[in-house]
Scaffold this motif. Sequence first.
Motif, PDB file in Angstrom:
ATOM      1  N   PRO A 271       0.836  -1.207   0.000  1.00 51.41           N
ATOM      2  CA  PRO A 271       0.000   0.000   0.000  1.00 51.41           C
ATOM      3  C   PRO A 271       0.867   1.252   0.000  1.00 51.41           C
ATOM      4  O   PRO A 271       1.732   1.427   0.869  1.00 51.41           O
ATOM      5  N   LEU A 272       0.630   2.116  -0.994  1.00 49.48           N
ATOM      6  CA  LEU A 272       1.448   3.317  -1.209  1.00 49.48           C
ATOM      7  C   LEU A 272       0.521   4.510  -1.313  1.00 49.48           C
ATOM      8  O   LEU A 272      -0.362   4.554  -2.176  1.00 49.48           O
ATOM      9  N   LEU A 273       0.715   5.469  -0.420  1.00 51.69           N
ATOM     10  CA  LEU A 273      -0.168   6.628  -0.312  1.00 51.69           C
ATOM     11  C   LEU A 273       0.603   7.881  -0.686  1.00 51.69           C
ATOM     12  O   LEU A 273       1.606   8.221  -0.059  1.00 51.69           O
ATOM     13  N   LEU A 274       0.144   8.578  -1.719  1.00 53.35           N
ATOM     14  CA  LEU A 274       0.725   9.852  -2.129  1.00 53.35           C
ATOM     15  C   LEU A 274      -0.106  10.964  -1.508  1.00 53.35           C
ATOM     16  O   LEU A 274      -1.323  11.032  -1.725  1.00 53.35           O
ATOM     17  N   VAL A 275       0.550  11.837  -0.733  1.00 52.78           N
ATOM     18  CA  VAL A 275      -0.147  12.866   0.042  1.00 52.78           C
ATOM     19  C   VAL A 275       0.293  14.239  -0.459  1.00 52.78           C
ATOM     20  O   VAL A 275       1.480  14.547  -0.519  1.00 52.78           O
ATOM     21  N   SER A 276      -0.674  15.070  -0.813  1.00 53.35           N
ATOM     22  CA  SER A 276      -0.354  16.412  -1.303  1.00 53.35           C
ATOM     23  C   SER A 276      -0.236  17.393  -0.133  1.00 53.35           C
ATOM     24  O   SER A 276      -0.544  17.062   1.010  1.00 53.35           O
TER      25      SER A 276
END
Length: 393
Positions: A271-276
């Motif tokens: 699981p890979l979460l890209l957060v702005s």
Amino acid sequence: MHTEHDWITTPLTADLLRGALDVEGTEHGLLPHRLPARARTQNTNPQLAMAEAQPSGVRLVFRTAATAVELDTLRTKRDYTGFPPRPDGLYDLLVDGVPAGQASGTGGNVLTVDLATWAGEVTSGPVGTVRFTGLPARDKDVEIWLPHNETTELVALRTDAPVAPVPDGDRRVWLHHGSSISHGSDAASPTAIWPAIAALRGGVELVNLGFGGSAMLDPFTARAMRDTPADLISVKTGINIVNADAMRLRAFGPAVHGFLDTIRDGHPDTPLLLVSPIHCAIHEDTPGPTAPDSDEIAKGRLLFSPMGDPAETPMGKLTLTVIREEMSRIVEQRAADDPNLHYLDGLDLYGPQDAAALPLPDRIHPDAATHHHIGDRFHHLAFTKGGPFAEEA
């Protein structure tokens, strides 16, 4: 050293540390690093060199029946010319996962930085001692979280009962990369930075690659993440790229893709979460660079101001609004082939309505209360039911 205890000195070794990717032997002892040696040799930026050597999220972990613990360290504290000395960094003690005390270091070096020129001067100081007493007289897991904002060389560990490493358990490892906000900025203590708050609430082991001023999509950071064992991964980026006016939209999109590609080379299904970025009023629609406001510095206040021109945005200069749109687009595009890739809008962690109640004191960095707010929000959005990091049923 105090003499009322029969002290046992335990050699400081890497197997007593968590949250560090490397340790360096020094003339005093061990210096934890949050980037491996190969990455450090490819870095030429002094800001990142300082940031990765500050042990945000790094802790000593051991099992012992000791009732008293002493830790000798040599710290390097950062102060600013013309401003009062910054508070001493804190060490947080956890016993079997429960907060059990705090202490600050003594002695050490001081790096004094001139905000007008960013030149620094180091004043050397002695090794200091951090002491915890009154621990329960039973076998227990002890964690000493090191100051998130002070370079800390570990010199000696003393206890009044033997120490043993704690074997890796079944808790998931969360690998996170971000900016000074993830590093800890103005959080109250090392377990009060927002990633630590979320990790402790989520019951995971944190590896924090939050680097003040240095979330720049550096390929060597991506390779370090590729090669680090992890069960959960998140990347929070954007604000430093705007602050430094480091790239245009043409370069930003491919850089995000490349960073994600490299991580996926080592973690194809994690699981890979890209957060702005979270809300930052001065850069929502105004490009960088960012600079300290000289008029405010003359008054003894540190406030940051935008130096860019909004009229240049159509030519590719980056604002936070542009970055969020591009990051969302990239995840939507890639998710068709990567169902374990997710996007979290930073405004859901801290948006304009939050800024009204919890303003950023220097216009860029959250204060202690806002770290708790962001940590709680991240835990709710990422770790609870339906979130990308939620435990499988």
